[in-house]
Design a protein around this motif. Structure first.
Motif, short mmCIF file in Angstrom:
data_model
loop_
_atom_site.label_atom_id
_atom_site.label_comp_id
_atom_site.label_asym_id
_atom_site.label_seq_id
_atom_site.Cartn_x
_atom_site.Cartn_y
_atom_site.Cartn_z
N GLN A 151 -43.13 16.29 14.39
CA GLN A 151 -41.76 16.38 14.87
C GLN A 151 -41.65 17.28 16.10
O GLN A 151 -40.55 17.51 16.61
N ASP A 152 -42.78 17.76 16.58
CA ASP A 152 -42.78 18.68 17.71
C ASP A 152 -42.67 17.90 19.02
O ASP A 152 -43.64 17.27 19.48
N SER A 153 -41.51 17.92 19.61
CA SER A 153 -41.28 17.15 20.85
C SER A 153 -42.12 17.69 22.01
O SER A 153 -42.49 16.93 22.92
N LYS A 154 -42.43 18.98 21.98
CA LYS A 154 -43.25 19.56 23.07
C LYS A 154 -44.68 19.03 23.02
O LYS A 154 -45.30 18.80 24.05
N PHE A 155 -45.20 18.83 21.82
CA PHE A 155 -46.54 18.27 21.68
C PHE A 155 -46.55 16.83 22.19
O PHE A 155 -47.48 16.42 22.90
N LEU A 156 -45.54 16.07 21.86
CA LEU A 156 -45.46 14.67 22.31
C LEU A 156 -45.23 14.58 23.81
O LEU A 156 -45.64 13.61 24.46
N ALA A 157 -44.59 15.62 24.37
CA ALA A 157 -44.30 15.61 25.81
C ALA A 157 -45.54 15.85 26.66
O ALA A 157 -45.50 15.66 27.88
N ILE A 158 -46.65 16.25 26.04
CA ILE A 158 -47.88 16.48 26.80
C ILE A 158 -48.28 15.22 27.55
O ILE A 158 -48.74 15.28 28.70
N THR A 159 -48.09 14.07 26.93
CA THR A 159 -48.43 12.81 27.59
C THR A 159 -47.20 11.96 27.92
O THR A 159 -47.34 10.95 28.61
N GLY A 160 -46.05 12.37 27.44
CA GLY A 160 -44.86 11.54 27.61
C GLY A 160 -43.98 11.90 28.79
O GLY A 160 -42.91 11.30 28.98
N THR A 161 -44.39 12.87 29.59
CA THR A 161 -43.59 13.30 30.73
C THR A 161 -43.95 12.48 31.97
O THR A 161 -45.11 12.14 32.17
N SER A 162 -42.95 12.18 32.78
CA SER A 162 -43.19 11.43 34.02
C SER A 162 -43.37 12.39 35.18
O SER A 162 -42.58 13.33 35.37
N VAL A 163 -44.43 12.16 35.97
CA VAL A 163 -44.73 13.00 37.13
C VAL A 163 -45.01 12.10 38.32
O VAL A 163 -46.03 11.40 38.36
N LEU A 164 -44.08 12.08 39.28
CA LEU A 164 -44.24 11.27 40.49
C LEU A 164 -44.52 9.81 40.17
O LEU A 164 -45.35 9.14 40.81
N GLY A 165 -43.84 9.29 39.17
CA GLY A 165 -44.00 7.90 38.81
C GLY A 165 -45.16 7.61 37.89
O GLY A 165 -45.33 6.49 37.42
N LEU A 166 -45.99 8.63 37.61
CA LEU A 166 -47.10 8.48 36.70
C LEU A 166 -46.82 9.26 35.42
O LEU A 166 -45.99 10.17 35.41
N THR A 167 -47.50 8.92 34.35
CA THR A 167 -47.36 9.71 33.13
C THR A 167 -48.16 11.01 33.29
O THR A 167 -49.12 11.07 34.07
N SER A 168 -47.76 12.01 32.55
CA SER A 168 -48.47 13.29 32.64
C SER A 168 -49.92 13.15 32.19
O SER A 168 -50.80 13.85 32.70
N ALA A 169 -50.20 12.21 31.27
CA ALA A 169 -51.58 11.97 30.84
C ALA A 169 -52.43 11.47 32.00
O ALA A 169 -53.58 11.90 32.18
N MET A 170 -51.89 10.57 32.80
CA MET A 170 -52.62 10.03 33.95
C MET A 170 -52.88 11.13 34.97
O MET A 170 -53.96 11.21 35.56
#
Length: 342
Positions: A151-170
């Motif tokens: 349920q930790d949204s911060k943990f899920l945001a590690i890869t779910g954030t958008s950065v310059l049109g790319l995902t944070s994972a990319m």
């Protein structure tokens, strides 16, 4: 003609050229043959899905360049995904959850390196053993069922954030590849890694501690496998037994296709990453064409064989194209012989 031959030899001698040409040809084929292949959302989706492959390929390439092999990266990735998600599900801070996952991979890298270096055992055998250990520990951790739902949204945001049109994972994958590439080509550590892969004699002449450098390479590979596991857990928010099984085969194929020599001492990180990009592009193209996904495992095995053969053949061809310097005949040898008098 001589200039053309010399230019061709120099062009073929540039590391990464064969895989770049192959990737370009395959991409053009799919773009022309599969209309939906070039769709921006489709490209973004399949690249984001395969981020762990890019990361473990970079770490594995470093080990191979150092003269080793790490077959445990797939199972370590899966186990690290499990430990990081387990930590997050049990209320640990996201930073702690990430450290648990990376630490899991680092521990396996340490075990691989120490056993190989201290006991002088074969890299293949040792990492094959730890591959099975990692897979078994994941079964124990999950208790044969799927871990689902932090349920930790911060943990899920590690890869779910958008950065310059790319995902944070990319973005994280790009950073890992770029940093490791610079370390290999610009640092003394990178030069020592290459020397280590060339064999004990050249390394000792260069003053390199082969055992220590190999240990460092396995630590990097293990840590990156752990980090890739964290990203996978963050993206899927679920982990199951057998996760990431077979990833090590894809990573080896990608590195070989990228021109990383299995004999050690030669290759590059960005070339290995490009090899991974070629494989995931093939996978996506086959998927859109409706080809059975099981065929991809066959293609992966074939790519390992083809990569080795093509790499060796191209280098031999490049050497035959090199025009040797004309021999300079001494002037006195050009004079006709004269008979001496009695």
């Amino acid at each position: 003609m001589t200039k053309f031959r010399t230019g061709a030899a120099r062009f073929l001698g540039i590391e990464g050229v064969p895989i770049l040409l192959a990737f370009t040809a395959i991409t053009v084929y799919f773009v022309l043959g599969v209309p939906s292949f070039a769709d921006a959302d489709s490209v973004k989706y399949y690249l984001n899905e395969e981020v762990p492959i890019f990361i473990i390929t970079a770490g594995l390439a470093l080990v191979i360049i150092a003269g080793g092999i790490d077959l445990s990266v797939g199972s370590v990735l899966g186990l690290s995904a499990g430990t990081s998600l387990w930590a997050s599900m049990h209320g640990f801070n996201p930073v702690v959850s990430v450290l648990v996952g990376v630490g899991t991979g680092l521990a396996f890298g340490l075990v691989n390196g120490l056993v190989i270096v201290k006991f002088r055992l074969n890299d293949f055998i040792v990492t094959l053993g730890t591959l099975n250990v990692g897979a078994g520990l994941l079964v124990v951790l999950t208790d044969h069922i799927q871990l689902v739902g932090t349920q930790d949204s911060k943990f899920l945001a590690i890869t779910g954030t958008s950065v310059l049109g790319l995902t944070s994972a990319m973005v994280l994958a790009i950073v890992v590849i770029a940093v490791l590439h610079l370390v290999l080509v610009k640092s003394a550590f990178g030069r020592k890694i290459r020397a280590t892969g060339m064999g004990n004699a050249p390394a000792l002449v260069a003053g390199v501690d082969v055992g220590r450098l190999k240990l460092y390479a396995y630590l990097v590979s293990g840590a990156l496998a752990g980090f890739a596991g964290v990203l996978l857990a963050s993206r899927l928010n679920s982990v199951q037994p057998g996760m990431a099984g077979g990833y090590e085969l894809v990573a080896v194929a990608a590195a070989v296709l990228g021109g990383v020599s299995l004999a050690g001492g030669r290759g590059g990180i960005w070339q290995a990453a490009l090899g991974a990009l070629l494989l995931v592009t093939l996978k996506q193209g086959f998927r859109l064409m409706g080809i059975d996904p099981l065929i991809f495992s066959i293609i992966t095995g074939v790519c390992i064989l083809v990569g080795v053969v093509v790499d060796r053949s191209v280098r031999r061809f490049a050497l035959t194209l090199r025009t040797p310097e004309p021999l300079q005949t001494p002037a006195n040898e050009l004079q006709p012989a004269t008979s001496e008098g009695p």
